[in-house]
Write a protein that holds these residues in place. Structure first.
Motif, short mmCIF file in Angstrom:
data_model
loop_
_atom_site.label_atom_id
_atom_site.label_comp_id
_atom_site.label_asym_id
_atom_site.label_seq_id
_atom_site.Cartn_x
_atom_site.Cartn_y
_atom_site.Cartn_z
N LYS A 29 0.85 -1.20 0.00
CA LYS A 29 0.00 0.00 0.00
C LYS A 29 0.88 1.24 0.00
CE LYS A 29 -0.29 -0.90 4.90
NZ LYS A 29 1.10 -0.53 5.06
N ASN A 31 0.81 4.12 -1.42
CA ASN A 31 0.23 5.47 -1.29
C ASN A 31 -0.11 5.81 0.16
OD1 ASN A 31 0.24 6.10 -4.14
ND2 ASN A 31 -1.32 4.49 -4.33
N GLU A 34 3.02 6.35 2.15
CA GLU A 34 3.63 7.65 1.91
C GLU A 34 2.91 8.74 2.72
OE1 GLU A 34 4.34 8.59 -2.26
OE2 GLU A 34 4.73 10.68 -1.65
N ASP A 317 -5.78 1.37 -1.47
CA ASP A 317 -4.53 2.11 -1.72
C ASP A 317 -4.42 2.55 -3.18
OD1 ASP A 317 -1.78 2.82 -0.50
OD2 ASP A 317 -1.29 1.87 -2.41
N SER A 318 -4.76 1.66 -4.09
CA SER A 318 -4.52 1.99 -5.50
C SER A 318 -5.71 2.68 -6.17
CB SER A 318 -4.14 0.72 -6.28
OG SER A 318 -5.20 -0.22 -6.23
N PRO A 322 -5.19 7.67 -4.46
CA PRO A 322 -4.49 8.60 -5.36
C PRO A 322 -5.28 9.87 -5.71
CG PRO A 322 -4.12 6.34 -6.07
CD PRO A 322 -5.15 6.28 -4.99
N THR A 325 -5.09 12.32 -2.74
CA THR A 325 -3.81 12.99 -2.48
C THR A 325 -3.53 14.09 -3.49
OG1 THR A 325 -2.67 11.25 -3.71
CG2 THR A 325 -2.72 11.02 -1.33
#
Lengths: 402, 402
Positions: A29, A31, A34, A317-318, A322, A325
């Motif tokens: 995961k 993203n 991060e 996560d995918s 995104p 963010t």
């Protein structure tokens, strides 16, 4: 003022599985990790340490409302989520169609997970001067509202939560006239539901097709009417809800928060996360805070499906993160409770929490999982503290004193 | 029993500035860092997570008094700090001289930051049987006490906190006779203050010299009389206060704590820290706990002055701390709230906390800043827990049960 997205992955928290890793630790995961690495992290006891949160009380706490003060009972959220007329003096229940044999034993608590609007409508009756309305929601589920004089929500559940048993008698939980009267009406209604449903044409058709009959309605989670200060008034900014399941819509309605319907948001593992993410980004134009709920992590926990839960985390996560963010919003990722796959139920283990955005005190945490976040800068919060913490970062702060 | 010094650097906590470091992280403070490295560290929510502390409520909490129980309103502390006679039934306000134009709009909320004793005296009047006393404190500031029958502190502020506006009408905050009556008297008094001040000889002189007239008095922060158990009785040991600004003297008086006046302690950046340190060391001979307050860190936060705040921290490190570390006292360094330079206001971010002295459980923290202390052994406390924690280390403990 900053905008914010609060992502609640239902039942996300877990325990090490077979002595090894948790689903969060086992999933890839990048993203979310991060966000953790550039944010502040910690653990959260959604109610308080050692107390297992229900989904309903947990959501009240996450939204800044003390469930010990304002929890009305689960039925209330079901009725509100089903958009039923629900007023002062009413009592609401969650209910499910079930299949019982001729001797009254439960064969299938969920009647093959199939309900119907017309079966629900057939149950709109009056008993002892109490008007009973039943609304079919999803699958085998219904919401029920009792309206009449002298009712109480202090009555026990009929659903025994076990097959092979007979439905339980509803009992008053307090020795007063309204509770005794309400319990009696519930018992009469459950009996009547069998009479009405078992001989219903639709059930004859189901029997012919080999589908379990939906021939009884089991009531539980009695709830009362309560009103609370609406969210916008309470916190000074506008929030909206993106959630598939009706409970969460009910919680939103209870708090005066708008729910945004998203195409493909099912509250199940097949939910369309990309659509939810897009809806959240759009909603940020109009609202200050978007509450985005993902249900399926909890379902995998209840099913004891480690890989399913880990895969769902990877999809979040995918497919979800995104788009979020790319905005300037403060992003919070947490859960309403833990649902460890090892025990297949809610647990009191604190949930992981990350907050990423302008102004946060970045800590040294590098990954988002139950163990890594425990050394983070947020230490260990309570659920009730989350919304004030986010509000302060957004700039909608409240000062006590001068 | 051990002695203790509690150093409160007002508004010390901060957020990473421009994505980088906090003033504490950016400053060179070897003495404080050594105390951290040899002590126990953590974070503290002075009220509770997400709630922004005012200076007044924060100090009550730090001194072990629950502000939700005993906060009397800011005006009370101002009147007590100004050593005015203040009794049961009185209502107190903080007030400031301001400059208004002929149409009543506020030109300068602080009248050039210049007030005077004689202008304050001119405002000692009686309205509707209520005796009004005004005392000039520092700069443009005053404290005001209303004495008479049937008064209430539940009235709104007159000061709109914005220039170009007219003063606000004082409104009752509860619909009862005392609040309505008090609001009326406040409004009459503010009007009268303009009549008295605008034509005052001193203001004619100010006008001639080009100094803004101090031609109106703006009231806010109404406070009531409350009495609490004095500190010594409550905790079992003697404390004293070293603080420049009058609010803190007022809080001390409210709690029955002696304030020690220190030459050169101004409550501003030019305060004489060496004199304050000397006074603290002296006071330890007579008192068990010295509460030492430094105001200027907060002022730099409000001014958005990163380097000013960092330099002030360096001055505290080099001019204040060394004398304290020469004593055997348990040293605590913390703040009443965060005032991040990035947002120039109080925030709810927890404050850093270190305790150094005989008996503490030394942790692995090496530096005193918001991020480093977060992994310390004190974890995350609440303000109300600080004084019992210090008391226990001093040996003045309280046991619950046997």
């Amino acid at each position: 003022m900053a905008k914010a997205v609060l992502v609640v992955c239902d039942g996300l928290g877990d325990r090490p599985f077979a002595g090894g890793r948790t689903p969060l630790q086992a999933s890839s995961k990048p993203n979310i990790d991060e966000l953790a690495a550039n944010g502040i992290n910690g653990q959260m006891d959604v109610i308080s340490p050692g107390i297992v949160p229900g989904s309903d009380t947990a959501h009240l706490a996450l939204l800044g409302y003390d469930p010990y003060q304002c929890y009305p009972g689960r039925g209330t959220f079901e009725a509100l989520g089903a958009e039923m007329d629900f007023r002062e003096g009413d009592v609401a229940f969650r209910a499910n169609f079930a299949t019982v044999s001729e001797d009254g034993s439960i064969i299938d608590r969920r009647a093959g997970r199939i309900g119907s609007d017309s079966l629900a409508e057939a149950l709109n009756v009056e008993i002892d001067g109490v008007e009973i309305r039943v609304k079919h929601t999803v699958d085998h589920r219904c919401a029920v509202v009792f309206r009449g004089e002298n009712l109480s929500h202090l009555v026990s559940d009929v659903d025994p939560h076990e097959e092979g048993m007979k439905p339980r008698k509803c009992r008053p939980l307090r020795n007063d006239e309204p509770a005794v009267r309400t319990a009696n009406i519930v018992n009469k209604f459950v009996e009547l539901s069998f009479k009405i449903l078992d001989s219903h044409e639709e059930n004859r058709e189901r029997a012919e097709k080999g589908i379990p009959k939906a021939n009884i309605l089991l009531l539980r989670g009695a709830g009362t009417y309560k009103s609370v200060e609406p969210f916008e008034q309470h916190f000074g900014f506008r929030a909206c809800f993106i959630a598939g399941a009706s409970l969460y819509k009910g919680v939103a309605k209870f708090l005066g928060i708008q729910t945004i319907d998203v195409k493909g948001a099912t509250g199940r593992a097949d939910t369309n996360l990309k659509n939810k993410a897009k809806a959240a980004v759009d909603a940020l134009k109009k609202y200050d805070l978007v509450f985005l709920h993902v249900k399926a992590t909890d379902n995998f926990g209840h099913d004891g499906d480690f890989h399913g839960k880990a895969s769902m985390i990877e999809r979040i996560d995918s497919e979800l993160i995104p788009s979020l963010t790319e905005t300037d919003a403060i992003i919070t990722i947490t859960a309403d409770h833990s649902t460890p796959v090892s025990i297949r139920r809610h647990s009191a283990d604190p949930v992981p929490l990350l907050i990423n955005g302008e102004g946060v005190r970045k800590d040294d945490v590098k990954a988002y999982d139950e163990i890594s976040v425990a050394s983070g800068g947020l230490c260990r919060l309570r659920g009730l503290d989350l919304m004030p913490t986010i509000s302060d970062l957004m700039g909608f702060y409240r000062m006590f004193g001068t």
